[in-house]
Design a protein around this motif. Sequence first.
Motif, short mmCIF file in Angstrom:
data_model
loop_
_atom_site.label_atom_id
_atom_site.label_comp_id
_atom_site.label_asym_id
_atom_site.label_seq_id
_atom_site.Cartn_x
_atom_site.Cartn_y
_atom_site.Cartn_z
N GLU A 296 0.84 -1.20 0.00
CA GLU A 296 0.00 0.00 0.00
C GLU A 296 0.87 1.25 0.00
N SER A 297 1.98 1.18 0.74
CA SER A 297 2.85 2.36 0.83
C SER A 297 3.53 2.66 -0.51
N LEU A 298 3.64 1.65 -1.34
CA LEU A 298 4.18 1.90 -2.68
C LEU A 298 3.24 2.82 -3.45
N GLY A 299 1.97 2.65 -3.21
CA GLY A 299 0.98 3.51 -3.87
C GLY A 299 0.96 4.92 -3.31
N THR A 300 1.08 5.02 -2.01
CA THR A 300 0.97 6.35 -1.38
C THR A 300 2.30 7.10 -1.41
N GLY A 301 3.40 6.36 -1.55
CA GLY A 301 4.70 7.02 -1.51
C GLY A 301 5.21 7.29 -0.11
N GLU A 302 4.42 6.91 0.88
CA GLU A 302 4.86 7.06 2.27
C GLU A 302 5.86 5.96 2.62
#
Lengths: 386, 386, 386, 386
Positions: free
Chosen positions: B343-349
């Motif tokens: 999921e963080s790959l999507g948000t960039g976080e």
Amino acid sequence: MSTKKEIRIGLIGTGLMGRTHSNGYNRMRNFFPELEYTPVLKAVCSRNEEKVRKFADQWGYESIETDWRAVIARDDIDAVDICTPNNTHAEIALAAAAAGKMILCEKPLARTLEEAQTMTDAVEKAGVKNTVWYNYRRVPAVTLAKQIIDSGKLGRIFHYRANFLQDWTISPDVPQGGDATWRLDVDAAGSGVTGDLLAHCIDTAMWLNGGIKDVSAVTETFIKERVHQGTGEVQKVGIDDACLFHCHFDNGSLGLFESTRYARGHKALYTLEINGEHASIRWDLHDMNRLEYFDHSDESIVRGWRSILITDADQPYMKRWWIPGTIIGYEHSFVHQVADFFESLGTGEPCNPTFYDALQTQKVCEAVIDSANTRSWKDTDVQWKG
Amino acid sequence: MSTKKEIRIGLIGTGLMGRTHSNGYNRMRNFFPELEYTPVLKAVCSRNEEKVRKFADQWGYESIETDWRAVIARDDIDAVDICTPNNTHAEIALAAAAAGKMILCEKPLARTLEEAQTMTDAVEKAGVKNTVWYNYRRVPAVTLAKQIIDSGKLGRIFHYRANFLQDWTISPDVPQGGDATWRLDVDAAGSGVTGDLLAHCIDTAMWLNGGIKDVSAVTETFIKERVHQGTGEVQKVGIDDACLFHCHFDNGSLGLFESTRYARGHKALYTLEINGEHASIRWDLHDMNRLEYFDHSDESIVRGWRSILITDADQPYMKRWWIPGTIIGYEHSFVHQVADFFESLGTGEPCNPTFYDALQTQKVCEAVIDSANTRSWKDTDVQWKG
Amino acid sequence: MSTKKEIRIGLIGTGLMGRTHSNGYNRMRNFFPELEYTPVLKAVCSRNEEKVRKFADQWGYESIETDWRAVIARDDIDAVDICTPNNTHAEIALAAAAAGKMILCEKPLARTLEEAQTMTDAVEKAGVKNTVWYNYRRVPAVTLAKQIIDSGKLGRIFHYRANFLQDWTISPDVPQGGDATWRLDVDAAGSGVTGDLLAHCIDTAMWLNGGIKDVSAVTETFIKERVHQGTGEVQKVGIDDACLFHCHFDNGSLGLFESTRYARGHKALYTLEINGEHASIRWDLHDMNRLEYFDHSDESIVRGWRSILITDADQPYMKRWWIPGTIIGYEHSFVHQVADFFESLGTGEPCNPTFYDALQTQKVCEAVIDSANTRSWKDTDVQWKG
Amino acid sequence: MSTKKEIRIGLIGTGLMGRTHSNGYNRMRNFFPELEYTPVLKAVCSRNEEKVRKFADQWGYESIETDWRAVIARDDIDAVDICTPNNTHAEIALAAAAAGKMILCEKPLARTLEEAQTMTDAVEKAGVKNTVWYNYRRVPAVTLAKQIIDSGKLGRIFHYRANFLQDWTISPDVPQGGDATWRLDVDAAGSGVTGDLLAHCIDTAMWLNGGIKDVSAVTETFIKERVHQGTGEVQKVGIDDACLFHCHFDNGSLGLFESTRYARGHKALYTLEINGEHASIRWDLHDMNRLEYFDHSDESIVRGWRSILITDADQPYMKRWWIPGTIIGYEHSFVHQVADFFESLGTGEPCNPTFYDALQTQKVCEAVIDSANTRSWKDTDVQWKG
């Protein structure tokens, strides 16, 4: 009954411990009817005359005093029971020893190691019977733990851990000093949780697992100032609100101890656990009639912690009480201590813990406070006799 | 499904963690179907070709390697997952960062603070996505604890305590070194329970309660010599069998930590408790779907510790699984971490804990070992970003 | 892998059970890699095309159908898995049997004893492999209970008690009928808690303790009318909201059973206990990895209920999973059932519970409902083969 | 103290209940010092003179009798406390009522409904103070449950369940009849577990949840013959070893009750649970100082069963005892009942449960036995006044 040897008690102090001890004396005849010695509630003492009169009536004391020196001066008192705040233990005990009275002293023995040493020297020199009310040894589950450990079931011991968690001083509005909160006043108490709560944990720990050799501690005072009941002023808080330490026992095991009055949700959660090579034991004051026991020699697929409900006649003290499945409470630990004290009068054996034993606990407490103050390890110089 | 962005995984190591991570990747499609990024199990690596081939077949990896350098050299690998013993983490991570790969590294980040610092510098310099598998943050009950604490329900924090107790190395016949017992070999592991178990406790503790400032520790090695699997010789044991420490957190609360592999009766008893002014929380890995919660604002006569069974859709991660009352297990914490990573790959976080976060835990571990070795307090120099 | 024998699955129904079964098929390769037979997710069927397409993508089915007859008609389907509401079980199963398909049917087998008898006759006549998803038998703790009982450790059995308590229908606003609440619609479900929850308790009970001979029951419908999802009208509720019964087992022991969806505070509290002459066993779904065991042959002073954490490799199914101390969850019971089904294809043994076994449970359910309706004892006519 | 009004007690029976009642009388002055009325232990009666003399000495009775008629004939006795086996209750109570004595009668009130009716008529006609020792109402946790229920927190009640499980008669070597085992002799006891154990459950249940309307029961006698202590002969066992029943309460809720002396591992496990629309309550005698409470109005993510440790001054009876966190035991329920009885002398209110209340419990017991014997539902004809 006329054949029993009477020991005339002079109780000094009418707080919580005055009540638990009085209840202990009153229960003996009912639950330990065969004992040769029996208590007679001769006198009770407290500075407030109205209060002590009411107490005497409630608990059945024959007379009252308002000055503890008067109790000790009386010829018709055989044993002095000290239930006053810690800052008075030494003076009363020294006087009582000098007067040749038996002494039953509330814990901790004293505020400081120095006081405790003087008191121990005094009773030993005077040769008077002495004991200290570390009552948790006489909780049947704890006594059973001692029996199990002594039987060798645990093998080599690796770990001992205990804590005593309360939450009653979290509010800054709780005052220090006075009848109800002298335990927060460093002058009256000597220390905070270390002497009040950890002393219990240390006494049990050494009884179960032998002497504590050295300690490394940290203490904290979360609320720095509180109103003092005596002066009405906001004053610096001198006690430790919390104390944590680790240590080495003489047998090579590691100890871990924690106490605080800031653990929200815990009223008086005294827990202990000991891990041996072959078996382990856990106990918890909130469920004080249970002992948890894990035995590695059980068949592996059905091996697990056993929850032992200590209510049967073959378990310590329980033949005195009711029937399997029906529990006893906090007060019974004091009844048992009274009974053991009176039984020891017959056998001539010491009634543990003696002042000497409690002195060893005091050494640990003092080392703990020193360690926290100096941020360094401290040797305890404990000479545990067991 | 064709629209998902594929991240090609190269897994290095096929032990217990190789299995938990592989299971995590395999579950994503089923339980987190909406995520934009998806893992592709491109390669798995282990030195034993037969073993790695079997593993690849079992878990669905497309190809195998027997040299980890080959994995990093491959263009069709986007992310390297490091599941090897601790002594190889640094070398592999540095190479992977240099090759511009994303890195998912097992905990502890490294054997030493120095290694961990180098690795953190490397991933930050390379600008590659990085995370460390401190999986217990993703147990729903622990995640809920974080939410409760962040909501302010606890108020000022006074105490944090955690322990991680096991009993699998009590027998002196357990060897050190080799595939199954490299955790007992100080060269492979770096430390004993400190890096293996306490590192988990420390990561969770700082996540929940902020940075640890200083520590005072004691360690013990109960069994001094064991046969080494590699040499077949009886050799000195270099790891800590047990480690206990107390500490100060940045927020002024006191911490108490203990870990051992000599606590008979405990398989993997990771427990934590945090006591605040208004409320307290407890958790225990053996009953990992429960959170205990005490709220002092409850009406006094019905106030008590709540045993919250974390199985409902409004509790963290649980809408992914089954129905109220039905629990999940240990492996799910890894599934959640995989999902959060993707999921963080999507948000960039960042996907916490990052190498930076794990470096802070390493600082505490190093200070703990130093403290124990020097019998003195040590500052940690932790800069916790949360 | 190419050597494995593939069984092509056609799944009918995409609700909660469609998910648990699909997860079971997907986990087999990872956790039971040695099995000779392996599932292939060939087709999934549901009336809503969009929904079934999404489900197929999520769980990896190769194709979709929107009419269950189409699934049965396909040559490339070896086994039909029935996960639809109870009112469709019979029709689908009869068609599947007629088509020579293996059948895995969700529980309860049918709405009525008559339906169940017809279905059992059909599969026996057709000679097709059949099993019913009474998944709780495959919770490791329950399987271990079976092993302990079969070992004779309990001796003569006196008592068996079980309950299944939920609280999700207390609000009168919960509707009946439709995808999410068909279990409240008597036409779809056949009965209320009797078929939904007590059927589980009965299946486990007879597996562990043998046949149930006669029953005396009471049922209650607390909320008399609810909106029906299908019609939008307020309609009479035809199901039993609660059902309690006592019974005799063939072995002379007494049984006590209770189920309700009105036990505030219980999500899915399935508990069971069996008391034997020498030992007793307890289990509870909320803490499903624990088995409690009392063995009277333990030494009396340390005798107590053992809390066995079922996580070790020598306990049922657990060598498939992680390490001691780390638990598994609800879904794993279905994984185990899938694995046992596929293993039974290799051995040629039946995979219990078969339709025949589930028919016996249906007999008890029917007798229970009859007993409640007539306020009298009913014989069950169970012929338990075990 | 001289101003207190003295009630002169004549205790008949010196078994377990003789002890618990005597302890109750002895504790009053210590723990309820403000009460206007006070007991005086005037006489105790038992057929064995040596035994009764010892008992009198142990408990502080002023005189002894060996014939209960002598107790009733004495002018210096105000209240008769009946602690003898069940077969003597009626005769003694009728005589005591005729003599105008207050009566405190052990439970169950009688062996049969007929006896109980006669006794109730007698005390009502004589207008003498009367109470029955269903002591569990006075366990603070149970009293608190009553307060919570009366406050309306639970809303509409759906379910009540209770059981009382013991394991002390499993061995066929346990005899029937005689001082210690008269409870197994149907002539002395009237019934087995129904009158001995279920009567407690029924009294509490109706106190908490109102009248029981009808019952359907099953009983079993597992050991058919035992040696009789009186005759020395092997004789048929006439009591029920186990009894299970379900029922309807007047308020529409369903009840489920079970009792046995063949539940291996349970000493005296009396548990109860009540499920309401908004909240539920559980209690268990083995952990009698805890009450479990589930409140659906708690915020959903932190909702769970609360384990309430009943030790605080604002909880029933607890201001009489020690400090928060310290528990009381089984015997205290009797102390509370004594205190409530003496308090009721001052207020002039009845001390519940009265003979009338206990008669209602007897009606349920009789209906239960009838139902089991006839395998049919039975109306109880209870007129509960609460």
